[in-house]
Every structure is written in structure tokens, then in C-alpha cells.
Write an enzyme that holds these catalytic residues in place. Sequence first.
Site, short mmCIF file in Angstrom:
data_model
loop_
_atom_site.label_atom_id
_atom_site.label_comp_id
_atom_site.label_asym_id
_atom_site.label_seq_id
_atom_site.Cartn_x
_atom_site.Cartn_y
_atom_site.Cartn_z
N LYS A 20 -29.89 6.16 -6.75
CA LYS A 20 -29.71 7.36 -7.29
C LYS A 20 -31.29 7.76 -7.83
O LYS A 20 -31.45 9.07 -7.69
CB LYS A 20 -29.09 7.15 -8.89
N ASP A 67 -22.59 5.92 -2.54
CA ASP A 67 -21.45 5.72 -1.33
C ASP A 67 -22.23 5.95 0.11
O ASP A 67 -21.87 5.49 1.07
CB ASP A 67 -20.52 6.35 -1.64
N THR A 124 -12.01 6.60 3.20
CA THR A 124 -11.13 7.06 2.27
C THR A 124 -11.78 8.13 1.56
O THR A 124 -12.63 7.94 0.83
CB THR A 124 -10.33 6.08 1.59
N LYS A 151 -26.94 0.75 -7.26
CA LYS A 151 -26.75 2.22 -7.47
C LYS A 151 -28.15 2.66 -8.17
O LYS A 151 -28.58 3.90 -7.94
CB LYS A 151 -25.43 2.39 -8.51
N HIS A 157 0.86 -1.34 0.09
CA HIS A 157 -0.11 -0.05 0.16
C HIS A 157 0.75 1.36 -0.07
O HIS A 157 0.39 2.52 -0.46
CB HIS A 157 -0.91 -0.18 1.15
#
Length: 612
Positions: free
Chosen positions: A410, A417, A441, A406, A327
Site C-alpha cells: 500500500k 490483491d 473470483t 499489505k 460450495h
Amino acid sequence: MENQLAKSTEERTFQYQDSLPSLPVPSLEESLNKYLAAVKPFANKEEYKRTEEIVQNFKKGIGEKLHQKLLERAKGKRNWLEEWWLNVAYLDVRIPSQLNVNFAGPSAHTEHYWPPKENTQLERGSLVLWFNLSYWQLLRKEKIPVHKVGNTPLDMNQFRMLFSTCKVPGITRDSIKNYFKTESEGHSSSHIAVLCRGRIFVFDMLHEGSLITPPEILRQLTYIHKKCHSEPDGPGVAALTSEERTQWAKARDHLINLDQENLTILEKIQSSLLVYSLEDGSPHVTPEDYSQVTTMTLTGDPTVRWGDKSYNLVSFSNGVFGCNCDHAPFDAMVMVNISHYVDQRVLEHEGRWKGSEKVRNIPLPEELVFTVDEKILNDIKQAKAQYFKQASDIQIVALAFTPFGKKLTKKKNLHPDTFVQLALQLAYYRLHGRPGCCYETAMTRYFYHGRTETMRSCTMEAVRWCQSMQDPSSTRLHQQQTMLQAFATHNKTMKDCSAGKGFDRHLLGLLLTAKEEGLPVPELFTDPLFSKSGGGGNFVLSTSLIGYLRTLGVVVPMVHNGYGFFYNIRDDKFLLACSAWKSCPETDAAELLQQIFHAFHDMMHLMNIAHL
């Protein structure tokens, strides 16, 4: 439109690097206010009051001085955080990085042309390697499209770290060696390292200036595979890379002192484009259940992974693939990008090579044989023992949620997310009866060499919503309203973080400034609420969206009583991978995922009531 196309083909991958803005330093007042808001869910009245006082004293006293010093530092650097972050998050860390820091994940080819099938490992592998190397060539020619948000280009520097990159262990701090060059910068190494049954081979992927073809790659892989399956296993020196960092650094020094040739071998591995890991295992995988293959890409045979390589391409004996990546040099989005590219190529080629079957007379792979002694063999044995002990403690569950994805979120004007993050908050709250401090993140690639910022998903709004969901007297309408408030807060916080207005990296900068100035650690960082809320790498939930393409991945939890949670969002489903430590009695990855699935349904029900 035509002009647009003509222009876009001329864009070079790294052409905007010099014009990207510098990483900003946020205002001290804003950062401290955001910090106070973030610790609130984890404090009672007295604790919060005490932390408020600590923050005020910090702001009026040492905080302002440290902030000024940080502003000075930022004047002289385009990214004031870059070097610090690399050291603190990765290079100074002494625990074994292969299981604790690396991220790993399976390829999605199993969902279309390549379901698991024995005796396909080498043939499919030759094609997968060829597609990976085609991507390397595009990168060398700077033809990988620049990532943009609207018309704003993002930093592409991490893409330099994908190939020919390796971490090198040090006694107190590791370093990163990067051998990659674009065509305009000069010659770049073009060999790959293949690890199989404890042995190491290299061969060049270019012959007479062009990429060798899949049939030619197949010949090389077949040669290695036959040799390793008909002769004794090698010593498995690669397992040393899975050891505690200082231990590995000492073992590496010992290897080099034994025989200078060992250093040449190490450099060949370090400079190789990637490590190709030939695994004997055959993990189970279906489009609904990625648990076993995800576990095996992270915790597979340590003698066929070079844990410090930026890219280990893992090939299982049933024709299933994955990757295992250090990473330190880059974040997962680089891997997502190449994985998507390779997956698209497998689809386009319908999973098979359609070109010439001709195989030129290319040199056979060269075996790299380390000179080892009793001490090294003993170190390898010890490394394997500690690796398998830790690997056996990792629980990984990776499942698809298929009722919707999704598209439906939407349609309801819910950010997909945020939808997953809030479902995780509710799931954790239901399972553990308390809020879970959470690291998500956020990317800061709008800025020069930007990487990530911590987005804290456990907000007061999220907690109030979780409480309303557990309160029998709360009306559906109230639950819906509190949920939408939680959504709004989350979306705004994420936007701030990506725009360089997060507070976690800023606070880290202030702490490191104090350390560099030889000052005592400010009370802000020793306050129990600092770590209780996740500060200092103590997040109970360590999470990341892996994007909207067909890619999944996993990391281990940040803390012993925590969870690692990576997820992938598709039009019609969510793919979730969760990790926990088996030795922790209070965490269970499978239970958490079931709770998240329940939360998804509950959230959709809330959106179906009137008064919207």
C-alpha cells in the site's frame, strides 16, 4: 457520531434485500471486445484472426438474437443468472463434490491462544461451538452487520445458507434444502450433528430457551467421545456423501427404501445447524506452515464429514480446528466472516471459559443409527476407496511469506490483491514458459443475490510484463513501467467485474439461452481458443483472495494440469495455499509457491528504483 451509532444498531442483516438493484446484462459489444482481449495471450496470429472472425459472425448473427432473449429473461427476474449458475456450477455436476467442489481451511486460533496441544480437543471444542452458536443467534436476530462498500449495502442472502443447510443428491441434478429462519420468520431447528468414528449423534444447543453453556456442551461432547472410543466404530454412512453424485443418490434411495426411519435420520442431519466432526488426527501447524492442517481439513476422514452440509466444523485431537463446506449454497466470504467472529471471541476470552461451571440436567445426546444392509456396507467401502485414492493424489502446500505484507504494498501504491495476482502470473510464466489462464473470483454482491464473476488475471499487459522480466536486455525501468501497466489493467478489470460488467457470466447466459431454445451450440463456444483461454471451466489457475483477516482456505485445481490458489493478505505477511495433482508430472505446488515468493521480492525491487 452518536446518531450514526444509534442508527447502525437498528440495521437488520437482511433489511436491504428488497431494495438491491437487479443483476444487469452487459452490452453484447463490450462483452465480446473483452472476450477478444482475454483470449489474445493464448493465441498466435492465425488463431486470433480466426477467433476474431468467429466473434464478428456471432455478433452479427445468432449472438444478437440470444442477447435479446437474455434481456427478456432479465426483465422477469431480479437475478437472471442465479438459478442457472447454481445448476451449472454446482447442482448438475456429477463428480464427487466433497473433494472437487467443497472448500476447506484451518482456523487461526493456533496463532495465539490455542497452539496444538493434546487433550484439549473437547474443552476447546465446547467453546468454539458456543461462539459459533452465538453467531447463529445474532443471525436469527438479524444483528450481523450488513456488509457495505462505502454506504452501499451488499447482498446478504448467502448468510441464510450458513446454518441448517444441506445439499441433497439427485440422479441427474442435486437440490439444496435450507431450514434456516430468522426469529421474525418463526421456529428454526436448533440441534447439531456430531460425527465421530463412523457414528452420528445429535443434541439440542438450546435448553429452556437459551444456549447451553460451554461446560454443558463439554459434557455432551465428552459423552460422545467416551462412547465412540470405548465401543466399536459405526458403519460410517457419512462416507457416501463423498461419492460420485448419482451413485450417492441411488445409495440414498436404497437407504430410505430399507427403512423409513432412515429418512427421518437423514432429515435430522440435513436440518442440523452444522456438523461437528470429531477427528482423531493431530495435524502439524505453525503460523508459518499451514500445509498439513489445510490438507487434513480438505481430505480428512470421510466417515466424520457430511460432505453435503454447508458447514462441517472440524475438530482435531490436538485442539486444532478447521471447516469443510459445500460450495453450492454460498461462497467463502460467509465462512471468512464467521471464522473471524469466532477467532475474535477466542481472543477476547483468552482461550478459556470464564463463566459459570454449573451444568444443568440436560438430555444426553441421541445416537442416530441407520438401518444398513450388505449393499450399503459395500457402497460405503467403495466410497471410501475412491475417496482415499483421490485424496492421496492431492498436494497442498500452505506457507506464510513474512518479509512484508499489505502495509508495504500500500505504501508503494500497489493494490495488494493485484500484487499477489501478478506475482502468480510471473511465477507461472517462469515455471512453465507460457502464460497461465487464470480465474480470480470477483464478487457481484452489489446486486440482488449476486455471487461471483470471473476476473481473468492473465491480460496482455501481464504477459508483456512477464516477458520483460525474462528478457535479459530489458531495462529495470522498462520492467517497472510494464508492471505498472499490468496493475492498472488488472484494477480496472476487477472494478468492471464487480460492477456487473464482466463477460464470462454473460457468455454463459448466451450459451444457456441457446440450449434452452434448442439451438445448436454457437461456434464461439466450440472454437479451440475458447477452452484454451479458460472458458468452460478450463482455467489452469483457479484463484481467490480470502480477504484481509486471519483466515485461510483451499480448493483443488479446476483442471488436471492446473493449480488451486487461495491466499490471505495481512499487514505484515501473505499466507498462500496452493494445490496441485501429484499425478500430473508438470505441476508442483511447492515449486509454484517458491516462484511466487521470488516474484514478490522482484516486484518490490522494481518499486525501489528511481523515476517513480
